[in-house]
Design a protein around this motif. Sequence first.
Motif, PDB file in Angstrom:
ATOM      1  N   PHE A 130       0.831  -1.197   0.000  1.00 31.96           N
ATOM      2  CA  PHE A 130       0.000   0.000   0.000  1.00 31.96           C
ATOM      3  C   PHE A 130       0.875   1.258   0.000  1.00 31.96           C
ATOM      4  CE2 PHE A 130      -1.924   3.456   2.471  1.00 31.96           C
ATOM      5  CZ  PHE A 130      -3.055   3.718   1.706  1.00 31.96           C
ATOM      6  N   GLU A 131       1.866   1.305   0.884  1.00 35.03           N
ATOM      7  CA  GLU A 131       2.741   2.475   0.975  1.00 35.03           C
ATOM      8  C   GLU A 131       3.573   2.646  -0.294  1.00 35.03           C
ATOM      9  OE1 GLU A 131       2.686   4.787   3.151  1.00 35.03           O
ATOM     10  OE2 GLU A 131       1.363   3.861   4.640  1.00 35.03           O
ATOM     11  N   SER A 132       3.960   1.534  -0.909  1.00 32.12           N
ATOM     12  CA  SER A 132       4.724   1.583  -2.148  1.00 32.12           C
ATOM     13  C   SER A 132       3.911   2.257  -3.252  1.00 32.12           C
ATOM     14  CB  SER A 132       5.125   0.166  -2.581  1.00 32.12           C
ATOM     15  OG  SER A 132       5.707   0.173  -3.864  1.00 32.12           O
ATOM     16  N   ILE A 133       2.681   1.815  -3.432  1.00 29.90           N
ATOM     17  CA  ILE A 133       1.829   2.390  -4.477  1.00 29.90           C
ATOM     18  C   ILE A 133       1.484   3.841  -4.153  1.00 29.90           C
ATOM     19  CG2 ILE A 133      -0.425   2.235  -5.614  1.00 29.90           C
ATOM     20  CD1 ILE A 133      -0.234  -0.818  -5.240  1.00 29.90           C
ATOM     21  N   LYS A 134       1.202   4.120  -2.901  1.00 31.11           N
ATOM     22  CA  LYS A 134       0.891   5.492  -2.481  1.00 31.11           C
ATOM     23  C   LYS A 134       2.052   6.433  -2.822  1.00 31.11           C
ATOM     24  CE  LYS A 134       0.085   8.208   1.737  1.00 31.11           C
ATOM     25  NZ  LYS A 134       0.011   8.149   3.218  1.00 31.11           N
ATOM     26  N   ALA A 135       3.288   5.989  -2.566  1.00 31.86           N
ATOM     27  CA  ALA A 135       4.469   6.824  -2.813  1.00 31.86           C
ATOM     28  C   ALA A 135       4.653   7.152  -4.288  1.00 31.86           C
ATOM     29  CB  ALA A 135       5.717   6.125  -2.270  1.00 31.86           C
ATOM     30  N   MET A 136       4.065   6.344  -5.174  1.00 31.58           N
ATOM     31  CA  MET A 136       4.168   6.601  -6.614  1.00 31.58           C
ATOM     32  C   MET A 136       3.446   7.880  -7.019  1.00 31.58           C
ATOM     33  SD  MET A 136       3.584   2.752  -8.124  1.00 31.58           S
ATOM     34  CE  MET A 136       4.624   1.367  -7.574  1.00 31.58           C
ATOM     35  N   PHE A 137       2.569   8.393  -6.145  1.00 32.08           N
ATOM     36  CA  PHE A 137       1.758   9.561  -6.467  1.00 32.08           C
ATOM     37  C   PHE A 137       2.179  10.819  -5.709  1.00 32.08           C
ATOM     38  CE2 PHE A 137      -0.671   5.937  -7.773  1.00 32.08           C
ATOM     39  CZ  PHE A 137      -1.247   6.346  -8.969  1.00 32.08           C
ATOM     40  N   TYR A 138       3.320  10.738  -5.009  1.00 26.06           N
ATOM     41  CA  TYR A 138       3.823  11.882  -4.254  1.00 26.06           C
ATOM     42  C   TYR A 138       5.290  12.120  -4.621  1.00 26.06           C
ATOM     43  CZ  TYR A 138      -0.298  11.377  -1.276  1.00 26.06           C
ATOM     44  OH  TYR A 138      -1.586  11.291  -0.815  1.00 26.06           O
ATOM     45  N   ASP A 139       5.678  13.380  -4.621  1.00 24.91           N
ATOM     46  CA  ASP A 139       7.067  13.737  -4.890  1.00 24.91           C
ATOM     47  C   ASP A 139       7.684  14.239  -3.596  1.00 24.91           C
ATOM     48  OD1 ASP A 139       9.436  14.219  -6.164  1.00 24.91           O
ATOM     49  OD2 ASP A 139       8.809  16.163  -6.983  1.00 24.91           O
ATOM     50  N   ALA A 140       7.956  13.310  -2.690  1.00 27.08           N
ATOM     51  CA  ALA A 140       8.492  13.677  -1.379  1.00 27.08           C
ATOM     52  C   ALA A 140       9.831  12.987  -1.150  1.00 27.08           C
ATOM     53  CB  ALA A 140       7.504  13.282  -0.280  1.00 27.08           C
ATOM     54  N   SER A 141      10.615  13.549  -0.257  1.00 31.12           N
ATOM     55  CA  SER A 141      11.918  12.979   0.065  1.00 31.12           C
ATOM     56  C   SER A 141      11.765  11.548   0.594  1.00 31.12           C
ATOM     57  CB  SER A 141      12.613  13.845   1.117  1.00 31.12           C
ATOM     58  OG  SER A 141      13.825  13.252   1.538  1.00 31.12           O
ATOM     59  N   GLY A 142      12.545  10.651   0.063  1.00 28.15           N
ATOM     60  CA  GLY A 142      12.517   9.267   0.544  1.00 28.15           C
ATOM     61  C   GLY A 142      11.483   8.380  -0.120  1.00 28.15           C
ATOM     62  N   ASN A 143      10.671   8.961  -1.016  1.00 29.41           N
ATOM     63  CA  ASN A 143       9.629   8.158  -1.642  1.00 29.41           C
ATOM     64  C   ASN A 143      10.170   7.077  -2.571  1.00 29.41           C
ATOM     65  OD1 ASN A 143       7.518   9.301  -0.317  1.00 29.41           O
ATOM     66  ND2 ASN A 143       6.501  10.120  -2.126  1.00 29.41           N
ATOM     67  N   ALA A 144      11.324   7.310  -3.158  1.00 29.47           N
ATOM     68  CA  ALA A 144      11.926   6.294  -4.021  1.00 29.47           C
ATOM     69  C   ALA A 144      12.188   5.018  -3.225  1.00 29.47           C
ATOM     70  CB  ALA A 144      13.229   6.810  -4.632  1.00 29.47           C
ATOM     71  N   TYR A 145      12.628   5.184  -1.981  1.00 28.14           N
ATOM     72  CA  TYR A 145      12.869   4.017  -1.119  1.00 28.14           C
ATOM     73  C   TYR A 145      11.550   3.345  -0.736  1.00 28.14           C
ATOM     74  CZ  TYR A 145      17.747   5.431  -0.658  1.00 28.14           C
ATOM     75  OH  TYR A 145      19.056   5.741  -0.926  1.00 28.14           O
ATOM     76  N   LYS A 146      10.534   4.149  -0.490  1.00 24.77           N
ATOM     77  CA  LYS A 146       9.228   3.584  -0.150  1.00 24.77           C
ATOM     78  C   LYS A 146       8.669   2.768  -1.305  1.00 24.77           C
ATOM     79  CE  LYS A 146       7.632   6.991   3.250  1.00 24.77           C
ATOM     80  NZ  LYS A 146       6.601   8.019   3.542  1.00 24.77           N
ATOM     81  N   ILE A 147       8.866   3.270  -2.517  1.00 26.21           N
ATOM     82  CA  ILE A 147       8.378   2.551  -3.696  1.00 26.21           C
ATOM     83  C   ILE A 147       9.034   1.178  -3.807  1.00 26.21           C
ATOM     84  CG2 ILE A 147       8.400   2.538  -6.239  1.00 26.21           C
ATOM     85  CD1 ILE A 147       7.984   5.598  -6.101  1.00 26.21           C
ATOM     86  N   LEU A 148      10.321   1.110  -3.479  1.00 21.93           N
ATOM     87  CA  LEU A 148      11.035  -0.175  -3.527  1.00 21.93           C
ATOM     88  C   LEU A 148      10.894  -0.962  -2.228  1.00 21.93           C
ATOM     89  CD1 LEU A 148      14.375   0.625  -5.418  1.00 21.93           C
ATOM     90  CD2 LEU A 148      12.169  -0.083  -6.334  1.00 21.93           C
ATOM     91  N   GLU A 149      10.139  -0.399  -1.270  1.00 24.56           N
ATOM     92  CA  GLU A 149       9.840  -1.059   0.007  1.00 24.56           C
ATOM     93  C   GLU A 149      11.101  -1.367   0.821  1.00 24.56           C
ATOM     94  OE1 GLU A 149       7.236  -4.413  -0.573  1.00 24.56           O
ATOM     95  OE2 GLU A 149       5.793  -3.248  -1.740  1.00 24.56           O
ATOM     96  N   ILE A 150      11.993  -0.358   0.887  1.00 21.91           N
ATOM     97  CA  ILE A 150      13.223  -0.495   1.670  1.00 21.91           C
ATOM     98  C   ILE A 150      13.482   0.786   2.465  1.00 21.91           C
ATOM     99  CG2 ILE A 150      14.415  -2.189   0.214  1.00 21.91           C
ATOM    100  CD1 ILE A 150      15.726   0.128  -1.272  1.00 21.91           C
ATOM    101  N   GLU A 151      14.422   0.707   3.416  1.00 21.47           N
ATOM    102  CA  GLU A 151      14.836   1.870   4.195  1.00 21.47           C
ATOM    103  C   GLU A 151      16.051   2.531   3.546  1.00 21.47           C
ATOM    104  OE1 GLU A 151      13.227   2.980   6.815  1.00 21.47           O
ATOM    105  OE2 GLU A 151      11.789   1.311   6.899  1.00 21.47           O
ATOM    106  N   LYS A 152      16.275   3.793   3.873  1.00 19.75           N
ATOM    107  CA  LYS A 152      17.421   4.518   3.315  1.00 19.75           C
ATOM    108  C   LYS A 152      18.753   3.936   3.761  1.00 19.75           C
ATOM    109  CE  LYS A 152      15.567   9.158   2.513  1.00 19.75           C
ATOM    110  NZ  LYS A 152      15.741  10.604   2.804  1.00 19.75           N
TER     111      LYS A 152
END
Length: 254
Positions: free
Chosen positions: A178-200
């Motif tokens: 859910f968080e991965s797909i949600k992050a695809m629609f926001y341009d926020a810091s760290g969202n690339a990691y959320k999309i791949l479902e990992i931590e920085k």
Amino acid sequence: MGNFTKWLGAGLGFTFGGPIGAAIGFAIGSFLDGFSEDEFKQEQIDYKRKKKPRNRKDTVNTQSGDFEMSLLVLASIVIKSDGKVDQRELDFVRSQFLSMYGKQRANNAFKLFKGIVKKQISARQVCIQIRENMSHASRLQLIHFLFGIAKADEFVVEAEVEEIKKIAGYLYINQNDFESIKAMFYDASGNAYKILEIEKTVSDDEVKRAYRKMVKKYHPDKLRDLGEEHLKGAKAKFQSIQDAYEKIKNERGM
């Protein structure tokens, strides 16, 4: 009724019955003079008699029409979640259907959608019907489409996010997905990691492993059974994975 039910019946399987079928029947009755709920129920009975029962061991193979009707019903729930029906959201639904289905099929679908929006629908009951008959990959695609609708008016309100989150839970979509797909629609810091479902904090090797895992999960080929008309959305979701990976690689100098 003839041409409309012919269009419906041609691509429908599980959504011809249950709570989704009830919503379809209500919607048709809202714009088709002289049509009664009993007549639609008879259409369902006739359809079920002709339909071959699905064996429990059969692979789930969602028909294009089933995905289409599921989108319509779930989209109507999300659009109303903030207490109003925004014209930009309606325009987004219409434009998506035009791009996927062409003018005539999109007009039929949108006419049906405007009727469905008028009905109070149980998200839980609809999602139970969907998850029992639709693959996990197809359910992920539904969530992606719903976020697109919510973002259509350029601002996703909390009520919409919560409604989509609730729907995701009913569809057995886990929190990470859910968080991965949600992050695809926001341009926020760290969202690339959320999309791949990992931590920085993960290593470069873990980034690569996560990317390969997500490629398998979201590859458009998993949605081939939905028909070519639904692959555009699948490719957009897949591109978000590619973009996220490229962004992380550039930031890390990988």
